[in-house]
Design a protein around this motif. Structure first.
Motif, mmCIF file in Angstrom:
data_model
loop_
_atom_site.group_PDB
_atom_site.id
_atom_site.type_symbol
_atom_site.label_atom_id
_atom_site.label_comp_id
_atom_site.label_asym_id
_atom_site.label_seq_id
_atom_site.Cartn_x
_atom_site.Cartn_y
_atom_site.Cartn_z
ATOM 1 N N CYS A 150 42.639 93.174 18.186
ATOM 2 C CA CYS A 150 42.032 94.265 18.971
ATOM 3 C C CYS A 150 42.338 95.567 18.242
ATOM 4 C CB CYS A 150 42.584 94.282 20.394
ATOM 5 S SG CYS A 150 42.311 92.748 21.306
ATOM 6 N N ARG A 151 41.541 95.889 17.233
ATOM 7 C CA ARG A 151 41.857 96.976 16.321
ATOM 8 C C ARG A 151 41.961 98.324 17.013
ATOM 9 N NH1 ARG A 151 44.269 97.476 12.421
ATOM 10 N NH2 ARG A 151 42.928 98.692 11.069
ATOM 11 N N GLN A 152 41.169 98.527 18.083
ATOM 12 C CA GLN A 152 41.239 99.819 18.752
ATOM 13 C C GLN A 152 42.590 100.050 19.431
ATOM 14 O OE1 GLN A 152 39.312 102.451 18.555
ATOM 15 N NE2 GLN A 152 37.972 101.365 17.145
ATOM 16 N N ALA A 153 43.330 98.985 19.679
ATOM 17 C CA ALA A 153 44.666 99.141 20.246
ATOM 18 C C ALA A 153 45.580 99.895 19.289
ATOM 19 C CB ALA A 153 45.261 97.777 20.588
ATOM 20 N N SER A 154 45.364 99.728 17.995
ATOM 21 C CA SER A 154 46.196 100.430 17.009
ATOM 22 C C SER A 154 45.552 101.719 16.519
ATOM 23 C CB SER A 154 46.490 99.514 15.812
ATOM 24 O OG SER A 154 45.292 99.148 15.158
ATOM 25 N N LEU A 155 44.215 101.830 16.621
ATOM 26 C CA LEU A 155 43.520 102.983 16.053
ATOM 27 C C LEU A 155 43.299 104.117 17.043
ATOM 28 C CD1 LEU A 155 40.781 101.215 13.883
ATOM 29 C CD2 LEU A 155 43.017 102.088 13.165
ATOM 30 N N THR A 156 43.294 103.820 18.333
ATOM 31 C CA THR A 156 43.020 104.845 19.339
ATOM 32 C C THR A 156 44.191 105.811 19.460
ATOM 33 O OG1 THR A 156 41.576 103.372 20.595
ATOM 34 C CG2 THR A 156 42.485 105.262 21.772
ATOM 35 N N ASP A 157 43.885 107.111 19.390
ATOM 36 C CA ASP A 157 44.895 108.152 19.565
ATOM 37 C C ASP A 157 44.764 108.758 20.956
ATOM 38 O OD1 ASP A 157 46.044 107.961 17.034
ATOM 39 O OD2 ASP A 157 44.618 109.356 16.143
ATOM 40 N N ASP A 158 45.847 108.731 21.700
ATOM 41 C CA ASP A 158 45.851 109.324 23.033
ATOM 42 C C ASP A 158 45.841 110.849 22.926
ATOM 43 O OD1 ASP A 158 45.866 109.337 25.779
ATOM 44 O OD2 ASP A 158 48.032 109.052 25.958
ATOM 45 N N VAL A 159 45.726 111.538 24.060
ATOM 46 C CA VAL A 159 45.712 113.000 24.061
ATOM 47 C C VAL A 159 46.948 113.545 23.348
ATOM 48 C CG1 VAL A 159 44.311 113.250 26.132
ATOM 49 C CG2 VAL A 159 46.768 112.998 26.345
ATOM 50 N N THR A 160 46.786 114.678 22.697
ATOM 51 C CA THR A 160 47.781 115.352 21.847
ATOM 52 C C THR A 160 47.966 114.645 20.518
ATOM 53 O OG1 THR A 160 49.842 114.250 22.550
ATOM 54 C CG2 THR A 160 49.060 116.080 23.908
ATOM 55 N N GLY A 161 47.169 113.615 20.262
ATOM 56 C CA GLY A 161 47.322 112.869 19.014
ATOM 57 C C GLY A 161 46.535 113.442 17.859
ATOM 58 N N THR A 162 45.775 114.519 18.069
ATOM 59 C CA THR A 162 44.967 115.085 17.000
ATOM 60 C C THR A 162 44.903 116.594 17.146
ATOM 61 O OG1 THR A 162 42.847 114.877 15.857
ATOM 62 C CG2 THR A 162 42.796 114.780 18.258
ATOM 63 N N ASP B 114 42.824 117.945 21.188
ATOM 64 C CA ASP B 114 44.116 117.450 21.654
ATOM 65 C C ASP B 114 44.080 117.071 23.129
ATOM 66 O OD1 ASP B 114 43.710 120.137 22.208
ATOM 67 O OD2 ASP B 114 45.835 120.618 22.217
ATOM 68 N N LYS B 115 42.989 117.377 23.807
ATOM 69 C CA LYS B 115 42.806 116.963 25.201
ATOM 70 C C LYS B 115 41.927 115.715 25.296
ATOM 71 C CE LYS B 115 45.068 120.635 26.418
ATOM 72 N NZ LYS B 115 46.497 120.513 26.769
ATOM 73 N N CYS B 116 41.584 115.164 24.154
ATOM 74 C CA CYS B 116 40.694 113.991 24.104
ATOM 75 C C CYS B 116 41.450 112.765 23.591
ATOM 76 C CB CYS B 116 39.516 114.265 23.163
ATOM 77 S SG CYS B 116 38.411 115.580 23.695
ATOM 78 N N ILE B 117 40.902 111.611 23.925
ATOM 79 C CA ILE B 117 41.339 110.351 23.340
ATOM 80 C C ILE B 117 40.366 110.042 22.210
ATOM 81 C CG2 ILE B 117 41.644 107.880 23.746
ATOM 82 C CD1 ILE B 117 42.216 108.654 26.701
ATOM 83 N N VAL B 118 40.888 109.859 21.014
ATOM 84 C CA VAL B 118 40.045 109.675 19.833
ATOM 85 C C VAL B 118 40.144 108.229 19.356
ATOM 86 C CG1 VAL B 118 39.563 110.433 17.478
ATOM 87 C CG2 VAL B 118 40.357 112.088 19.180
ATOM 88 N N TYR B 119 38.991 107.592 19.207
ATOM 89 C CA TYR B 119 38.938 106.212 18.735
ATOM 90 C C TYR B 119 39.085 106.153 17.217
ATOM 91 C CZ TYR B 119 36.836 105.399 23.347
ATOM 92 O OH TYR B 119 36.593 105.336 24.694
ATOM 93 N N GLY B 120 39.212 104.951 16.702
ATOM 94 C CA GLY B 120 39.182 104.771 15.264
ATOM 95 C C GLY B 120 37.787 105.022 14.726
ATOM 96 N N PRO B 121 37.659 105.404 13.459
ATOM 97 C CA PRO B 121 36.345 105.712 12.881
ATOM 98 C C PRO B 121 35.485 104.464 12.720
ATOM 99 C CG PRO B 121 38.024 105.697 11.178
ATOM 100 C CD PRO B 121 38.750 105.546 12.478
#
Length: 220
Positions: free
Chosen positions: A118-130, A135-142
């Motif tokens: 489940c690659r998105q489990a490792s690639l998804t950045d929670d809020v404040t991760g970017t 920084d208020k968003c959850i960002v997925y892997g590219p």
């Protein structure tokens, strides 16, 4: 002998209205040569692909509420909304199935099964991760990072290009790359996180003289 030099490239704040290849050409065209390697931070590539969401747009499922309790630490999957965001792409039952299989695999000494399946489990950045304002968003892997890297290489006329996931915790991984590159070697070169994803606004790094580095290494 030419030595490696890591050159961070400052940009404006990038959004989903930008194309990462156009941005790299705009800001790095006078820096990049044929022997160089162009590296782009994965979160910025994802943002330009509009692969992000806000927590308030998500409806947490019971699977997410249950599973996040068993994720140690403060990573994105320990967050209810981070977990749900990954589930929205991977599927709730798929995530739960491989979470259980991963638990069993750990009992026999095999780690990382859940994240591998489940690659998105490792690639998804929670809020404040970017970087702000995301920084208020959850960002997925590219999406399709290999194709992105190949486009960067072709546009810039450089030795190669990568999309990398690097942080300040000495974790470094190449998610996408143009053909013929040693991704483990590149990940080691980037281990000290030369990217600036916050106030630095340097989501692009050029590794100067990389082709010469590879050539000299082969001679040795």
């Amino acid at each position: 002998m030419a030595e490696l030099e890591l050159v961070p490239v400052k940009t404006r704040i990038l959004t989903d209205k930008d194309d990462i290849v156009d941005v790299i050409e705009e800001y790095a065209k006078d820096i990049v040569g044929p022997d160089d390697l162009v590296c782009s931070a994965e979160s910025v590539v994802a943002i330009t692909q509009r692969r992000y969401t806000r927590p308030e747009e998500l409806t947490p499922s019971w699977q997410a509420r249950l599973m996040r309790r068993f994720v140690p630490g403060e990573g994105s999957m320990a967050s209810l909304y981070g977990m749900q965001a990954a589930m929205n792409l991977e599927g709730e039952w798929k995530m739960m199935f491989w979470f259980f299989i991963g638990f069993l695999a750990k009992l026999v000494g095999k780690n990382g099964v859940w994240y591998a399946k489940c690659r998105q489990a490792s690639l998804t950045d929670d809020v404040t991760g970017t970087m702000p304002p995301f920084d208020k968003c959850i960002v997925y892997g590219p999406a399709e990072p290999d194709k992105v890297a190949e486009k960067i290489k072709q546009r810039m006329g450089c030795y190669g290009a990568v999309v990398a996931d690097v942080n300040d915790l000495k974790r470094s991984a190449v998610l996408g790359h143009s053909k013929g590159l040693n991704t483990k070697e590149i990940a080691k070169i980037l281990i000290d996180n030369p990217f600036g994803n916050a106030s630095q606004k340097t989501p692009i790094v050029v590794i100067k003289n990389y082709a010469q580095f590879v050539k000299n290494r082969k001679k040795d």
